[in-house]
Design an enzyme around this catalytic site. Structure first.
Site, PDB file in Angstrom:
ATOM      1  N   GLU A  98      55.414  17.883  77.414  1.00 15.45           N
ATOM      2  CA  GLU A  98      56.317  18.998  77.276  1.00 15.45           C
ATOM      3  C   GLU A  98      55.054  20.279  77.264  1.00 15.45           C
ATOM      4  OE1 GLU A  98      58.912  20.520  78.187  1.00 15.45           O
ATOM      5  OE2 GLU A  98      60.115  19.945  76.720  1.00 15.45           O
ATOM      6  N   ASP A  99      55.523  21.107  77.916  1.00 16.33           N
ATOM      7  CA  ASP A  99      55.047  22.511  77.896  1.00 16.33           C
ATOM      8  C   ASP A  99      55.315  23.323  76.582  1.00 16.33           C
ATOM      9  OD1 ASP A  99      57.522  22.586  79.216  1.00 16.33           O
ATOM     10  OD2 ASP A  99      57.253  24.722  79.323  1.00 16.33           O
ATOM     11  N   ASP A 151      60.256  24.751  71.531  1.00  8.96           N
ATOM     12  CA  ASP A 151      60.807  26.026  70.803  1.00  8.96           C
ATOM     13  C   ASP A 151      62.013  25.542  69.607  1.00  8.96           C
ATOM     14  OD1 ASP A 151      62.258  28.402  70.320  1.00  8.96           O
ATOM     15  OD2 ASP A 151      61.868  29.240  72.420  1.00  8.96           O
ATOM     16  N   LYS A 180      56.045  26.300  68.960  1.00  5.38           N
ATOM     17  CA  LYS A 180      56.776  27.710  68.242  1.00  5.38           C
ATOM     18  C   LYS A 180      57.640  27.232  67.164  1.00  5.38           C
ATOM     19  CE  LYS A 180      58.009  30.756  71.418  1.00  5.38           C
ATOM     20  NZ  LYS A 180      59.052  31.438  72.174  1.00  5.38           N
ATOM     21  N   ARG A 205      55.954  31.457  86.343  1.00  9.47           N
ATOM     22  CA  ARG A 205      55.089  29.738  86.253  1.00  9.47           C
ATOM     23  C   ARG A 205      53.816  29.961  86.871  1.00  9.47           C
ATOM     24  NH1 ARG A 205      59.623  26.405  84.766  1.00  9.47           N
ATOM     25  NH2 ARG A 205      61.470  26.983  85.538  1.00  9.47           N
ATOM     26  N   ASP A 258      58.352  29.512  82.425  1.00 11.75           N
ATOM     27  CA  ASP A 258      59.052  30.594  82.990  1.00 11.75           C
ATOM     28  C   ASP A 258      59.420  31.582  81.987  1.00 11.75           C
ATOM     29  OD1 ASP A 258      61.125  28.935  82.461  1.00 11.75           O
ATOM     30  OD2 ASP A 258      62.158  29.967  84.045  1.00 11.75           O
ATOM     31  N   LYS A 276      61.266  21.980  84.510  1.00  8.90           N
ATOM     32  CA  LYS A 276      60.005  21.973  85.407  1.00  8.90           C
ATOM     33  C   LYS A 276      59.039  22.476  84.756  1.00  8.90           C
ATOM     34  CE  LYS A 276      63.049  24.359  88.610  1.00  8.90           C
ATOM     35  NZ  LYS A 276      63.459  25.658  89.160  1.00  8.90           N
ATOM     36  N   PHE A 291      58.034  35.487  73.581  1.00  6.16           N
ATOM     37  CA  PHE A 291      58.381  34.961  74.803  1.00  6.16           C
ATOM     38  C   PHE A 291      57.199  34.535  75.675  1.00  6.16           C
ATOM     39  CE2 PHE A 291      60.478  33.335  78.260  1.00  6.16           C
ATOM     40  CZ  PHE A 291      61.698  32.851  77.844  1.00  6.16           C
TER      41      PHE A 291
HETATM   42  C1  PRP Z   1      62.074  24.974  78.326  1.00  2.00           C
HETATM   43  C2  PRP Z   1      60.734  24.140  78.029  1.00  2.00           C
HETATM   44  C3  PRP Z   1      61.357  22.891  77.061  1.00  2.00           C
HETATM   45  C4  PRP Z   1      62.431  23.585  76.410  1.00  2.00           C
HETATM   46  C5  PRP Z   1      61.871  23.939  74.875  1.00  2.00           C
HETATM   47  O1  PRP Z   1      62.501  24.360  79.426  1.00  2.00           O
HETATM   48  O2  PRP Z   1      60.171  23.762  79.336  1.00  2.00           O
HETATM   49  O3  PRP Z   1      61.491  22.068  78.101  1.00  2.00           O
HETATM   50  O4  PRP Z   1      62.536  24.874  76.948  1.00  2.00           O
HETATM   51  O5  PRP Z   1      63.059  24.644  74.167  1.00  2.00           O
HETATM   52  P1  PRP Z   1      63.721  23.680  73.010  1.00  2.00           P
HETATM   53  O6  PRP Z   1      62.617  23.363  72.121  1.00  2.00           O
HETATM   54  O7  PRP Z   1      64.357  25.283  72.447  1.00  2.00           O
HETATM   55  O8  PRP Z   1      64.596  22.787  73.577  1.00  2.00           O
HETATM   56  P2  PRP Z   1      63.756  25.213  80.188  1.00  2.00           P
HETATM   57  O9  PRP Z   1      65.032  24.547  79.627  1.00  2.00           O
HETATM   58  O10 PRP Z   1      63.463  26.659  80.097  1.00  2.00           O
HETATM   59  O11 PRP Z   1      63.392  24.819  81.562  1.00  2.00           O
HETATM   60  P3  PRP Z   1      62.249  24.705  82.559  1.00  2.00           P
HETATM   61  O12 PRP Z   1      61.263  23.461  82.030  1.00  2.00           O
HETATM   62  O13 PRP Z   1      62.690  24.144  83.989  1.00  2.00           O
HETATM   63  O14 PRP Z   1      61.744  25.843  82.420  1.00  2.00           O
END
Ligand code: PRP
Length: 177
Positions: A99-100, A103, A131, A165, A159, A43, A152
């Site tokens: 992508e937002d 990580d 990050k 969000r 979120d 999301k 975080f």
């Molecule tokens: C978050 C974010 C990325 C992902 C990055 O999504 O939106 O898609 O984590 O993390 P990574 O680089 O460690 O893989 P999340 O799985 O929390 O779902 P969301 O987008 O619904 O919040």
């Protein structure tokens, strides 16, 4: 962590808006006239995607994929699955993944492999935040808004446990460390 944790501003809405303008100028140089397909990862990307596409003043198309790698907590489960996939073919398309936050990189690495199998003409990545200190899976971000510290991050679509969000600024949660 308590859900009452007070978010502190890391990046203001004005700084984010300036980054969106910069990114849209960079993206426009590459994609104007190509009718790219922007694929947002739900999301978290929904706010960034909405602002980015309104800043891109040329024809494009939008698609969303819902992936899941995190539970309702804060740590990645390290395993990605497709919850809701593509609704139309991407073969031969110029695809830009939006992508937002990147990580560990596990989510995007999975998605790149998933999309490459569909034979797009090109495939690039745009992330609002990165990050890099947490990276486990190497990848190249072609269009990046901000590098952020190992805190975080919430707000502007991102979120913690489905909360925050709605915040217009990008914030961090104080008791991360
Ligand atoms: C978050 C974010 C990325 C992902 C990055 O999504 O939106 O898609 O984590 O993390 P990574 O680089 O460690 O893989 P999340 O799985 O929390 O779902 P969301 O987008 O619904 O919040």
């Amino acid at each position: 962590m308590s859900s009452q944790t007070e978010p502190r501003i890391l990046l203001t809405r004005d700084e984010i808006a300036a980054a969106v303008r910069r990114l849209s100028a960079e993206i426009g140089k590459e994609y104007r006239g190509k009718c790219p397909l922007l694929i947002g990862i739900l999301k978290g990307s929904f706010v960034f995607m909405a602002d980015l596409v309104r800043s891109l003043d040329f024809p494009l198309e939008v698609e969303f994929i819902k992936l899941s790698s995190y539970g309702r907590g804060r740590e990645s489960l390290g395993k990605v699955s497709v919850v809701s996939g593509l609704t139309s073919p991407i073969e031969g398309r110029d695809v830009l993944v939006v992508e937002d936050i990147v990580d560990t990189g596990i989510t995007l690495s999975f998605l790149i492999d998933y999309l490459k199998k569909e034979k797009p003409a090109s495939l690039r990545l745009c992330a609002l935040t990165d990050k890099p200190s947490r990276r486990q899976s190497a990848l190249t971000i072609d269009y990046l808004g901000f590098t952020v510290p190992d805190r975080f991050i919430v707000g502007y679509g991102i979120d913690w446990d489905e909360k925050f969000r709605y915040l217009p600024d990008i914030c961090y949660l104080e008791d991360e460390k």
